[in-house]
Write an enzyme that holds these catalytic residues in place. Structure first.
Site, PDB file in Angstrom:
ATOM      1  N   PHE A  79       0.820  -1.219   0.000  1.00  0.00           N
ATOM      2  CA  PHE A  79       0.000   0.000   0.000  1.00  0.00           C
ATOM      3  C   PHE A  79       0.854   1.268   0.000  1.00  0.00           C
ATOM      4  N   SER A  83      -0.105   9.616  -1.628  1.00  0.00           N
ATOM      5  CA  SER A  83      -1.418   9.305  -2.203  1.00  0.00           C
ATOM      6  C   SER A  83      -2.293  10.511  -2.550  1.00  0.00           C
ATOM      7  N   THR A 124      -4.585   2.119  -8.538  1.00  0.00           N
ATOM      8  CA  THR A 124      -5.736   3.030  -8.511  1.00  0.00           C
ATOM      9  C   THR A 124      -6.379   3.181  -9.887  1.00  0.00           C
ATOM     10  N   ASP A 125      -7.653   3.564  -9.885  1.00  0.00           N
ATOM     11  CA  ASP A 125      -8.340   3.834 -11.167  1.00  0.00           C
ATOM     12  C   ASP A 125      -7.733   5.037 -11.895  1.00  0.00           C
ATOM     13  N   GLU A 126      -7.012   5.893 -11.146  1.00  0.00           N
ATOM     14  CA  GLU A 126      -6.502   7.128 -11.761  1.00  0.00           C
ATOM     15  C   GLU A 126      -5.468   6.865 -12.854  1.00  0.00           C
ATOM     16  N   TYR A 150       0.690  12.352  -9.395  1.00  0.00           N
ATOM     17  CA  TYR A 150       0.377  11.173  -8.563  1.00  0.00           C
ATOM     18  C   TYR A 150       0.003   9.989  -9.451  1.00  0.00           C
ATOM     19  N   ALA A 152       0.564   9.500 -12.566  1.00  0.00           N
ATOM     20  CA  ALA A 152       1.683   9.068 -13.415  1.00  0.00           C
ATOM     21  C   ALA A 152       2.657   8.216 -12.608  1.00  0.00           C
ATOM     22  N   LYS A 154       1.862   6.325 -10.035  1.00  0.00           N
ATOM     23  CA  LYS A 154       1.227   5.026  -9.806  1.00  0.00           C
ATOM     24  C   LYS A 154       1.246   4.190 -11.094  1.00  0.00           C
ATOM     25  N   ASN A 180     -11.893   5.419  -2.126  1.00  0.00           N
ATOM     26  CA  ASN A 180     -12.311   4.829  -0.858  1.00  0.00           C
ATOM     27  C   ASN A 180     -12.773   5.901   0.123  1.00  0.00           C
ATOM     28  N   LEU A 190     -11.477  14.320   0.322  1.00  0.00           N
ATOM     29  CA  LEU A 190     -12.792  14.972   0.248  1.00  0.00           C
ATOM     30  C   LEU A 190     -13.742  14.661   1.423  1.00  0.00           C
ATOM     31  N   HIS A 276      -7.645  18.654 -13.478  1.00  0.00           N
ATOM     32  CA  HIS A 276      -8.643  17.886 -12.707  1.00  0.00           C
ATOM     33  C   HIS A 276      -9.373  16.833 -13.558  1.00  0.00           C
TER      34      HIS A 276
HETATM   35  P1  NAD Z   1      -2.354   7.072   2.825  1.00  0.00           P
HETATM   36  O1  NAD Z   1      -1.693   8.301   2.293  1.00  0.00           O
HETATM   37  O2  NAD Z   1      -3.439   7.210   3.825  1.00  0.00           O
HETATM   38  O3  NAD Z   1      -1.244   6.122   3.499  1.00  0.00           O
HETATM   39  C1  NAD Z   1       0.013   5.907   2.922  1.00  0.00           C
HETATM   40  C2  NAD Z   1       0.900   5.226   3.952  1.00  0.00           C
HETATM   41  O4  NAD Z   1       2.164   4.922   3.324  1.00  0.00           O
HETATM   42  C3  NAD Z   1       1.214   6.101   5.168  1.00  0.00           C
HETATM   43  O5  NAD Z   1       1.087   5.347   6.351  1.00  0.00           O
HETATM   44  C4  NAD Z   1       2.665   6.512   4.956  1.00  0.00           C
HETATM   45  O6  NAD Z   1       3.385   6.756   6.164  1.00  0.00           O
HETATM   46  C5  NAD Z   1       3.217   5.323   4.194  1.00  0.00           C
HETATM   47  N1  NAD Z   1       4.377   5.659   3.360  1.00  0.00           N
HETATM   48  C6  NAD Z   1       4.496   6.702   2.496  1.00  0.00           C
HETATM   49  N2  NAD Z   1       5.729   6.694   1.928  1.00  0.00           N
HETATM   50  C7  NAD Z   1       6.386   5.612   2.424  1.00  0.00           C
HETATM   51  C8  NAD Z   1       7.664   5.049   2.193  1.00  0.00           C
HETATM   52  N3  NAD Z   1       8.531   5.604   1.343  1.00  0.00           N
HETATM   53  N4  NAD Z   1       8.002   3.919   2.863  1.00  0.00           N
HETATM   54  C9  NAD Z   1       7.135   3.355   3.741  1.00  0.00           C
HETATM   55  N5  NAD Z   1       5.914   3.846   4.005  1.00  0.00           N
HETATM   56  C10 NAD Z   1       5.538   4.947   3.348  1.00  0.00           C
HETATM   57  O7  NAD Z   1      -2.823   6.255   1.565  1.00  0.00           O
HETATM   58  P2  NAD Z   1      -4.163   5.398   1.336  1.00  0.00           P
HETATM   59  O8  NAD Z   1      -5.249   6.305   0.936  1.00  0.00           O
HETATM   60  O9  NAD Z   1      -4.326   4.461   2.474  1.00  0.00           O
HETATM   61  O10 NAD Z   1      -3.738   4.570   0.036  1.00  0.00           O
HETATM   62  C11 NAD Z   1      -3.000   3.357   0.166  1.00  0.00           C
HETATM   63  C12 NAD Z   1      -2.700   2.812  -1.219  1.00  0.00           C
HETATM   64  O11 NAD Z   1      -3.920   2.588  -1.920  1.00  0.00           O
HETATM   65  C13 NAD Z   1      -1.874   3.756  -2.097  1.00  0.00           C
HETATM   66  O12 NAD Z   1      -0.965   2.980  -2.829  1.00  0.00           O
HETATM   67  C14 NAD Z   1      -2.895   4.401  -3.012  1.00  0.00           C
HETATM   68  O13 NAD Z   1      -2.303   4.747  -4.242  1.00  0.00           O
HETATM   69  C15 NAD Z   1      -3.902   3.272  -3.178  1.00  0.00           C
HETATM   70  N6  NAD Z   1      -5.294   3.685  -3.452  1.00  0.00           N
HETATM   71  C16 NAD Z   1      -5.918   4.587  -2.631  1.00  0.00           C
HETATM   72  C17 NAD Z   1      -7.255   4.907  -2.873  1.00  0.00           C
HETATM   73  C18 NAD Z   1      -7.992   5.891  -1.993  1.00  0.00           C
HETATM   74  O14 NAD Z   1      -9.126   6.260  -2.323  1.00  0.00           O
HETATM   75  N7  NAD Z   1      -7.447   6.320  -0.861  1.00  0.00           N
HETATM   76  C19 NAD Z   1      -7.933   4.316  -3.950  1.00  0.00           C
HETATM   77  C20 NAD Z   1      -7.255   3.407  -4.758  1.00  0.00           C
HETATM   78  C21 NAD Z   1      -5.939   3.086  -4.480  1.00  0.00           C
HETATM   79  O1  DAU Z   2      -9.598   7.319  -7.448  1.00  0.00           O
HETATM   80  C1  DAU Z   2      -8.748   6.776  -6.495  1.00  0.00           C
HETATM   81  C2  DAU Z   2      -7.968   7.898  -5.871  1.00  0.00           C
HETATM   82  O2  DAU Z   2      -8.871   8.599  -5.031  1.00  0.00           O
HETATM   83  C3  DAU Z   2      -6.747   7.430  -5.081  1.00  0.00           C
HETATM   84  O3  DAU Z   2      -5.845   6.831  -5.961  1.00  0.00           O
HETATM   85  C4  DAU Z   2      -6.088   8.616  -4.369  1.00  0.00           C
HETATM   86  O4  DAU Z   2      -5.030   8.165  -3.555  1.00  0.00           O
HETATM   87  C5  DAU Z   2      -7.133   9.304  -3.521  1.00  0.00           C
HETATM   88  O5  DAU Z   2      -6.561  10.460  -2.910  1.00  0.00           O
HETATM   89  C6  DAU Z   2      -8.340   9.705  -4.357  1.00  0.00           C
HETATM   90  O6  DAU Z   2      -8.005  10.754  -5.310  1.00  0.00           O
HETATM   91  P1  DAU Z   2      -8.990  11.971  -5.611  1.00  0.00           P
HETATM   92  O7  DAU Z   2      -8.188  13.088  -6.138  1.00  0.00           O
HETATM   93  O8  DAU Z   2     -10.161  11.513  -6.390  1.00  0.00           O
HETATM   94  O9  DAU Z   2      -9.501  12.255  -4.109  1.00  0.00           O
HETATM   95  P2  DAU Z   2      -9.704  13.602  -3.280  1.00  0.00           P
HETATM   96  O10 DAU Z   2     -10.386  13.210  -1.998  1.00  0.00           O
HETATM   97  O11 DAU Z   2      -8.457  14.408  -3.178  1.00  0.00           O
HETATM   98  O12 DAU Z   2     -10.735  14.391  -4.174  1.00  0.00           O
HETATM   99  C7  DAU Z   2     -11.989  13.828  -4.547  1.00  0.00           C
HETATM  100  C8  DAU Z   2     -12.700  14.827  -5.447  1.00  0.00           C
HETATM  101  O13 DAU Z   2     -13.061  15.967  -4.646  1.00  0.00           O
HETATM  102  C9  DAU Z   2     -11.841  15.370  -6.576  1.00  0.00           C
HETATM  103  O14 DAU Z   2     -12.664  15.559  -7.735  1.00  0.00           O
HETATM  104  C10 DAU Z   2     -11.361  16.715  -6.069  1.00  0.00           C
HETATM  105  C11 DAU Z   2     -12.492  17.167  -5.178  1.00  0.00           C
HETATM  106  N1  DAU Z   2     -12.105  18.017  -4.029  1.00  0.00           N
HETATM  107  C12 DAU Z   2     -11.152  17.525  -3.182  1.00  0.00           C
HETATM  108  C13 DAU Z   2     -10.733  18.277  -2.098  1.00  0.00           C
HETATM  109  C14 DAU Z   2      -9.650  17.740  -1.168  1.00  0.00           C
HETATM  110  C15 DAU Z   2     -12.713  19.239  -3.803  1.00  0.00           C
HETATM  111  O15 DAU Z   2     -13.600  19.667  -4.566  1.00  0.00           O
HETATM  112  N2  DAU Z   2     -12.314  19.980  -2.721  1.00  0.00           N
HETATM  113  C16 DAU Z   2     -11.339  19.552  -1.863  1.00  0.00           C
HETATM  114  O16 DAU Z   2     -10.984  20.276  -0.896  1.00  0.00           O
END
Ligand code: NAD
Ligand code: DAU
Length: 337
Positions: A79, A83, A124-126, A150, A152, A154, A180, A190, A276
């Site tokens: 993970f 992110s 990720t879907d991104e 980000y 790119a 991933k 998530n 968000l 965006h």
């Molecule tokens: P997050 O930012 O909450 O957590 C990332 C964790 O990785 C943190 O605990 C951080 O300390 C650790 N970390 C960062 N750099 C590190 C390094 N160099 N070595 C060791 N640990 C390190 O992220 P998240 O939202 O839990 O996402 C986890 C994974 O899932 C990521 O790979 C992200 O791309 C992927 N993902 C996230 C979402 C989402 O919606 N959050 C969706 C799809 C995929």
């Molecule tokens: O799609 C999966 C991805 O979802 C993961 O790979 C990323 O790690 C995770 O951060 C997330 O990316 P998004 O950019 O989609 O999530 P974020 O919560 O930053 O933003 C969700 C949407 O809300 C996006 O269209 C931007 C918008 N937004 C976000 C913030 C933080 C706002 O309008 N205002 C805000 O302050």
């Protein structure tokens, strides 16, 4: 009992996943996490005395450390990443270091260690880019067209994982999930950001016209999907994961405001995020057909539970906002972060 290396286990999804794993009683876990701003040891405080769980503070780019851990484990769930898209727009370099270089170090150490059987790369879907309003959801064979630094980084890591499979036959699997939400999400994203702002009576900064669409999945559903992939997924495969729940950002914010009984006057339209992505949507038929997984938590239920969790766990996020959460490591491990 299988032993797993979970990287990034102190973050949002990683900590939920570790709780999920330990609750099965079938796994021991080594959690390797650098404790960046996004890593919070308090997420796993309840497991501190659990003999099946251990924490190592370190970076995935640290080859010596990673090699030593890799000799002890049967599988890896990766993970660890930078992110947050907005941070990557400000400065891409930590994203390249962790997401790209760190992933390669893990792959190399995994391959040399011989013992571990599976490497699950959490993507990720991104990586697929952005969809127009009428385009079909992303499929696993679609081209990678990442738009943010980000995304790119991933996509680059996905390609390195693929190369390891093609070149060395490393038993890798890639999962690509949509947005998530749920407990322990860092309040820069968000849903936690907006929920906390509403509770505090602060403005809700909505980017652009608020019509960007994301596909929302509860983190528990994502964790269950990863379990299925870990236990039954086929090496060399990619599995799309998602919630079948497309919503505009405005719809999400209105749902939060409605649940908390607050007024839409809190919404403040602000400058759009650079580059965006307009819309994400996932075709999850492959994982359904191959592994029988589909999401089970409706957005209606999931968002209510999530907002209740942030209401009930005010000290958790207050300690993040004040920076006090960083003191946990000092208190328990005697070192400053
Ligand atoms: P997050 O930012 O909450 O957590 C990332 C964790 O990785 C943190 O605990 C951080 O300390 C650790 N970390 C960062 N750099 C590190 C390094 N160099 N070595 C060791 N640990 C390190 O992220 P998240 O939202 O839990 O996402 C986890 C994974 O899932 C990521 O790979 C992200 O791309 C992927 N993902 C996230 C979402 C989402 O919606 N959050 C969706 C799809 C995929
Ligand atoms: O799609 C999966 C991805 O979802 C993961 O790979 C990323 O790690 C995770 O951060 C997330 O990316 P998004 O950019 O989609 O999530 P974020 O919560 O930053 O933003 C969700 C949407 O809300 C996006 O269209 C931007 C918008 N937004 C976000 C913030 C933080 C706002 O309008 N205002 C805000 O302050």
């Amino acid at each position: 009992m299988k032993k797993l290396l979970v990287t990034g286990g102190c973050g949002f999804i990683g900590s939920n996943f570790i709780h999920h794993l330990i609750s099965t009683g079938n796994y021991e876990v080594i959690n390797l996490d650098a404790l960046t701003y996004a890593g919070n040891l308090e997420n796993l405080a309840d497991l501190e005395d659990n003999s099946g769980y251990s924490f190592v503070r370190g970076r995935i780019e640290d080859e010596e450390l990673v090699s030593a851990i890799m000799k002890k484990v049967d599988a890896v769930v990766h993970f660890a990443a930078e992110s947050h898209v907005d941070r990557s727009i400000h400065d891409a370099s930590p994203f390249i270091t962790t997401n790209v270089m760190g992933t390669q170090v893990l792959l190399d150490c995994f391959r040399r260690a011989d013992r571990p059987e599976k490497f699950i790369h959490i993507s990720t879907d991104e990586v697929y880019g952005s969809l127009g309003p009428d385009e079909p959801p992303f499929r696993e064979e679609d081209p990678l067209r990442p738009n943010s630094p980000y995304a790119a980084s991933k996509a680059s890591s996905d390609l390195l994982v693929r190369a390891s499979w093609k070149t060395y036959g490393t038993p890798v699997i890639i999962t690509r999930c949509s947005n998530n939400y749920g407990p322990y999400q860092f309040p820069e994203k968000l849903i936690p950001l907006m929920s906390i702002n509403v509770m505090e009576g602060r403005k809700l900064p909505l980017y652009g016209d608020g019509q960007n669409v994301r596909d929302w999945i509860h983190v528990s559903d994502h964790c269950e999907a990863i379990m299925q992939v870990l236990e039954r997924g086929k090496p060399g495969e990619i599995y799309n994961l998602g919630g079948n729940c497309e919503m505009s950002n405005l719809q999400v914010i209105r749902t939060i405001l409605g649940f908390l009984g607050s007024s839409e006057s809190l919404i403040e339209y602000v400058d759009d995020r650079l580059g965006h992505d307009r819309r994400y949507a996932m075709d999850i038929s492959k994982v359904g057909n191959c592994l029988g997984w589909s999401p089970s938590i409706s957005f209606e239920q999931g968002i209510q539970d999530t907002i209740r969790w942030y209401e009930a766990n005010r000290p958790w996020w207050e300690r993040i906002l004040s920076g006090a959460y960083k003191g946990y490591y000092l208190q328990h491990y005697g070192e400053q972060i």
